[in-house]
Design a protein around this motif. Sequence first.
Motif, PDB file in Angstrom:
ATOM      1  N   ARG A   1      52.993  13.853  19.863  1.00 39.24           N
ATOM      2  CA  ARG A   1      53.957  12.958  19.101  1.00 39.24           C
ATOM      3  C   ARG A   1      53.612  11.773  19.872  1.00 39.24           C
ATOM      4  NH1 ARG A   1      57.063  14.726  15.273  1.00 39.24           N
ATOM      5  NH2 ARG A   1      57.918  16.902  15.694  1.00 39.24           N
ATOM      6  N   ASP A   2      53.348  11.397  20.850  1.00 39.29           N
ATOM      7  CA  ASP A   2      52.924   9.992  21.494  1.00 39.29           C
ATOM      8  C   ASP A   2      51.632   9.731  20.916  1.00 39.29           C
ATOM      9  OD1 ASP A   2      55.337  10.103  23.077  1.00 39.29           O
ATOM     10  OD2 ASP A   2      54.387  10.875  24.957  1.00 39.29           O
ATOM     11  N   TYR A   3      50.700  10.589  20.745  1.00 35.86           N
ATOM     12  CA  TYR A   3      49.488  10.129  20.153  1.00 35.86           C
ATOM     13  C   TYR A   3      49.700   9.866  18.910  1.00 35.86           C
ATOM     14  CZ  TYR A   3      46.673  11.739  24.268  1.00 35.86           C
ATOM     15  OH  TYR A   3      46.170  11.914  25.554  1.00 35.86           O
ATOM     16  N   LEU A   4      50.417  10.451  18.139  1.00 39.28           N
ATOM     17  CA  LEU A   4      50.588  10.032  16.625  1.00 39.28           C
ATOM     18  C   LEU A   4      51.381   8.489  16.552  1.00 39.28           C
ATOM     19  CD1 LEU A   4      50.562  10.564  13.643  1.00 39.28           C
ATOM     20  CD2 LEU A   4      52.818  11.472  13.845  1.00 39.28           C
ATOM     21  N   HIS A   5      52.397   8.414  17.590  1.00 36.54           N
ATOM     22  CA  HIS A   5      53.017   6.840  17.662  1.00 36.54           C
ATOM     23  C   HIS A   5      52.060   6.123  18.036  1.00 36.54           C
ATOM     24  CE1 HIS A   5      56.284   3.983  18.133  1.00 36.54           C
ATOM     25  NE2 HIS A   5      55.809   3.841  19.405  1.00 36.54           N
ATOM     26  N   ASN A   6      51.042   6.135  18.667  1.00 33.74           N
ATOM     27  CA  ASN A   6      50.107   5.136  19.078  1.00 33.74           C
ATOM     28  C   ASN A   6      48.992   5.150  18.231  1.00 33.74           C
ATOM     29  OD1 ASN A   6      51.976   4.525  21.385  1.00 33.74           O
ATOM     30  ND2 ASN A   6      50.850   6.074  22.668  1.00 33.74           N
ATOM     31  N   HIS A   7      49.022   5.814  17.087  1.00 38.87           N
ATOM     32  CA  HIS A   7      47.786   5.773  16.197  1.00 38.87           C
ATOM     33  C   HIS A   7      46.526   5.915  17.076  1.00 38.87           C
ATOM     34  CE1 HIS A   7      50.307   4.071  13.351  1.00 38.87           C
ATOM     35  NE2 HIS A   7      50.740   2.952  14.077  1.00 38.87           N
ATOM     36  N   ASP A   8      46.496   7.189  17.887  1.00 30.17           N
ATOM     37  CA  ASP A   8      45.628   7.558  18.711  1.00 30.17           C
ATOM     38  C   ASP A   8      45.031   9.009  18.634  1.00 30.17           C
ATOM     39  OD1 ASP A   8      43.779   6.862  20.713  1.00 30.17           O
ATOM     40  OD2 ASP A   8      45.072   7.359  22.391  1.00 30.17           O
ATOM     41  N   SER A   9      45.056   9.236  17.221  1.00 35.03           N
ATOM     42  CA  SER A   9      44.844  10.492  17.077  1.00 35.03           C
ATOM     43  C   SER A   9      43.289  11.082  17.352  1.00 35.03           C
ATOM     44  CB  SER A   9      44.965  10.846  15.409  1.00 35.03           C
ATOM     45  OG  SER A   9      44.173   9.825  14.722  1.00 35.03           O
ATOM     46  N   TYR A  10      42.357   9.923  17.214  1.00 29.41           N
ATOM     47  CA  TYR A  10      40.959  10.524  17.406  1.00 29.41           C
ATOM     48  C   TYR A  10      40.841  10.733  19.040  1.00 29.41           C
ATOM     49  CZ  TYR A  10      36.004   9.522  18.736  1.00 29.41           C
ATOM     50  OH  TYR A  10      34.650   9.687  19.271  1.00 29.41           O
ATOM     51  N   THR A  11      41.795  10.124  19.761  1.00 33.62           N
ATOM     52  CA  THR A  11      41.838  10.513  21.216  1.00 33.62           C
ATOM     53  C   THR A  11      42.209  11.993  21.495  1.00 33.62           C
ATOM     54  OG1 THR A  11      41.911   8.398  21.983  1.00 33.62           O
ATOM     55  CG2 THR A  11      42.451   9.734  23.451  1.00 33.62           C
ATOM     56  N   LEU A  12      43.252  12.269  20.771  1.00 33.05           N
ATOM     57  CA  LEU A  12      43.759  13.805  21.054  1.00 33.05           C
ATOM     58  C   LEU A  12      42.703  14.746  20.454  1.00 33.05           C
ATOM     59  CD1 LEU A  12      46.264  15.279  21.740  1.00 33.05           C
ATOM     60  CD2 LEU A  12      46.866  15.381  19.409  1.00 33.05           C
ATOM     61  N   PHE A  13      42.193  14.355  19.355  1.00 35.67           N
ATOM     62  CA  PHE A  13      41.253  15.659  18.873  1.00 35.67           C
ATOM     63  C   PHE A  13      40.108  15.633  19.632  1.00 35.67           C
ATOM     64  CE2 PHE A  13      43.844  15.189  14.600  1.00 35.67           C
ATOM     65  CZ  PHE A  13      44.455  16.270  14.838  1.00 35.67           C
ATOM     66  N   ASN A  14      39.681  14.537  20.277  1.00 41.52           N
ATOM     67  CA  ASN A  14      38.396  14.428  21.273  1.00 41.52           C
ATOM     68  C   ASN A  14      38.559  15.506  22.410  1.00 41.52           C
ATOM     69  OD1 ASN A  14      35.935  13.689  21.759  1.00 41.52           O
ATOM     70  ND2 ASN A  14      36.747  12.129  23.187  1.00 41.52           N
ATOM     71  N   HIS A  15      39.772  15.210  22.986  1.00 34.80           N
ATOM     72  CA  HIS A  15      40.291  15.973  24.029  1.00 34.80           C
ATOM     73  C   HIS A  15      40.521  17.584  23.715  1.00 34.80           C
ATOM     74  CE1 HIS A  15      41.417  12.986  27.099  1.00 34.80           C
ATOM     75  NE2 HIS A  15      42.084  12.443  26.291  1.00 34.80           N
ATOM     76  N   LEU A  16      40.705  17.762  22.374  1.00 30.58           N
ATOM     77  CA  LEU A  16      40.666  19.283  22.013  1.00 30.58           C
ATOM     78  C   LEU A  16      39.320  19.968  21.391  1.00 30.58           C
ATOM     79  CD1 LEU A  16      44.238  18.953  20.041  1.00 30.58           C
ATOM     80  CD2 LEU A  16      43.675  19.824  22.386  1.00 30.58           C
ATOM     81  N   ASN A  17      38.423  18.702  21.456  1.00 27.27           N
ATOM     82  CA  ASN A  17      37.110  19.369  20.971  1.00 27.27           C
ATOM     83  C   ASN A  17      37.152  19.767  19.486  1.00 27.27           C
ATOM     84  OD1 ASN A  17      34.386  19.622  20.896  1.00 27.27           O
ATOM     85  ND2 ASN A  17      34.467  21.907  21.572  1.00 27.27           N
ATOM     86  N   ALA A  18      38.030  19.037  18.760  1.00 22.54           N
ATOM     87  CA  ALA A  18      38.441  19.430  17.196  1.00 22.54           C
ATOM     88  C   ALA A  18      37.802  18.439  16.119  1.00 22.54           C
ATOM     89  CB  ALA A  18      39.659  19.564  16.978  1.00 22.54           C
ATOM     90  N   LEU A  19      36.953  17.393  16.734  1.00 25.84           N
ATOM     91  CA  LEU A  19      36.638  16.336  15.960  1.00 25.84           C
ATOM     92  C   LEU A  19      35.250  16.820  15.046  1.00 25.84           C
ATOM     93  CD1 LEU A  19      36.578  13.301  18.177  1.00 25.84           C
ATOM     94  CD2 LEU A  19      38.249  13.589  16.154  1.00 25.84           C
ATOM     95  N   ILE A  20      35.188  16.098  13.934  1.00 26.50           N
ATOM     96  CA  ILE A  20      33.960  16.598  13.143  1.00 26.50           C
ATOM     97  C   ILE A  20      33.101  15.536  12.805  1.00 26.50           C
ATOM     98  CG2 ILE A  20      33.143  17.168  10.777  1.00 26.50           C
ATOM     99  CD1 ILE A  20      35.693  18.712  10.330  1.00 26.50           C
TER     100      ILE A  20
END
Length: 419
Positions: free
Chosen positions: A382-401
């Motif tokens: 939720r913090d990542y969504l609030h901060n418009h930082d979704s790329y960073t979160l998915f990068n941590h999860l190795n979920a980026l395409i």
Amino acid sequence: MMREKDAKDLLRQMMNAAIAAADPATAIAPNLPEKPKGRCIVLGAGKAAAAMAQALEEAWPDVDLSGIVVTRYGHATQTERITVREASHPVPDAAGEKAAAEILQAAKEAGPDDLVLALISGGGSALMTLPVPPVTLAEKVEVNRLLLKSGLTIEDMNRIRRRLSLIKGGGLARAVFPARLVTLAISDVPGDDPAAIASGPTVPDPSSDEDLSRLVAKLGPDLPKSARDILLSPAAPQDDFKPDYRLIATPQMSLEAAAQIARGAGVTPLLLGDALEGEAAQLGIVMAGIAQATAAHGTPAKTPAVLLSGGETTVTIGTEKPGRGGRNTEFLLSLALSLSGHPKVYALAADTDGIDGTEDAAGALITPETLAQAHQLNLNPRDYLHNHDSYTLFNHLNALIKTGPTLTNVNDFRAILVL
């Protein structure tokens, strides 16, 4: 029940099919006009412009081709007869301004016996920038910055862009006259409106006589005075020329290609539309509701099913400094939060040009384990969504395409698989 790996593979296959359906290598040749007896001058702009030029050279090896197209940095291809320029996107730069001036000059040199082929695709608005004086490039860049954070629809953004440009809103077509002009376009906009694709350089501006004061107010006090004066000045009459405009690839075509892959895997495709708009996070909430209804009740489609959609959402940035993200990863993070780890839902969202916003990823992929994996790493989604930082979160999860530049663009592709 389909295994997680199989679900993820199927989502990737559908995305690949959607992109392939818009490949200029196969879309150009069937849509070409009759070969000219004389010269063919090629002019164009957009993320797919170079790939379109390359495909044209291959389709017409025996035609006297020349001209210039401008594409995004890193999206150039090898051509022999058509000059390819590169410029900045989404923020215009001097290279784009110079290329636009070259394109306009080449258009003015076309004679009545020449054929002018315009190769137009998404991204052309920023790449082919030629401001109406006295607006400077720096001021146009500031206008573009305000547009990108405004939350305005792509249609309203293009109303502004057309009014401030010498080449958009039919400017290129006026320069070409009296030569014959044929436009081949790859659509990246909701509804496939020719006036919105790259801000319509070869078609009449349907908003040329509109009052744009409401949009000026939306852009706020930071709007440069030169641009404000032009946008609030008396509108010009509409052009009345009839363009020869051919859509060679569209979001709907790509969704149908993805649907065919789904059917082949025994999954029911449900096409929700190729022109969905609105805030990315809000669309994530809405789509989660549809996915949950599909899983629980078999409506609007019986499972296994995939909910397919296209279009272009927006991300409105407030006063806070945003993190790294794009509209597709923001959509997915909102979707994941709304699904709360639903065991039967997987999803993928990506920009078909290979670049979500300004990042190096096309998008990302979520599974029922996405939120749990984030919490295991002590990350608060939720913090990542609030901060418009979704790329960073998915990068941590190795979920980026990460596809790299695809050299085409039919806007966003979203697939939600419900097992």
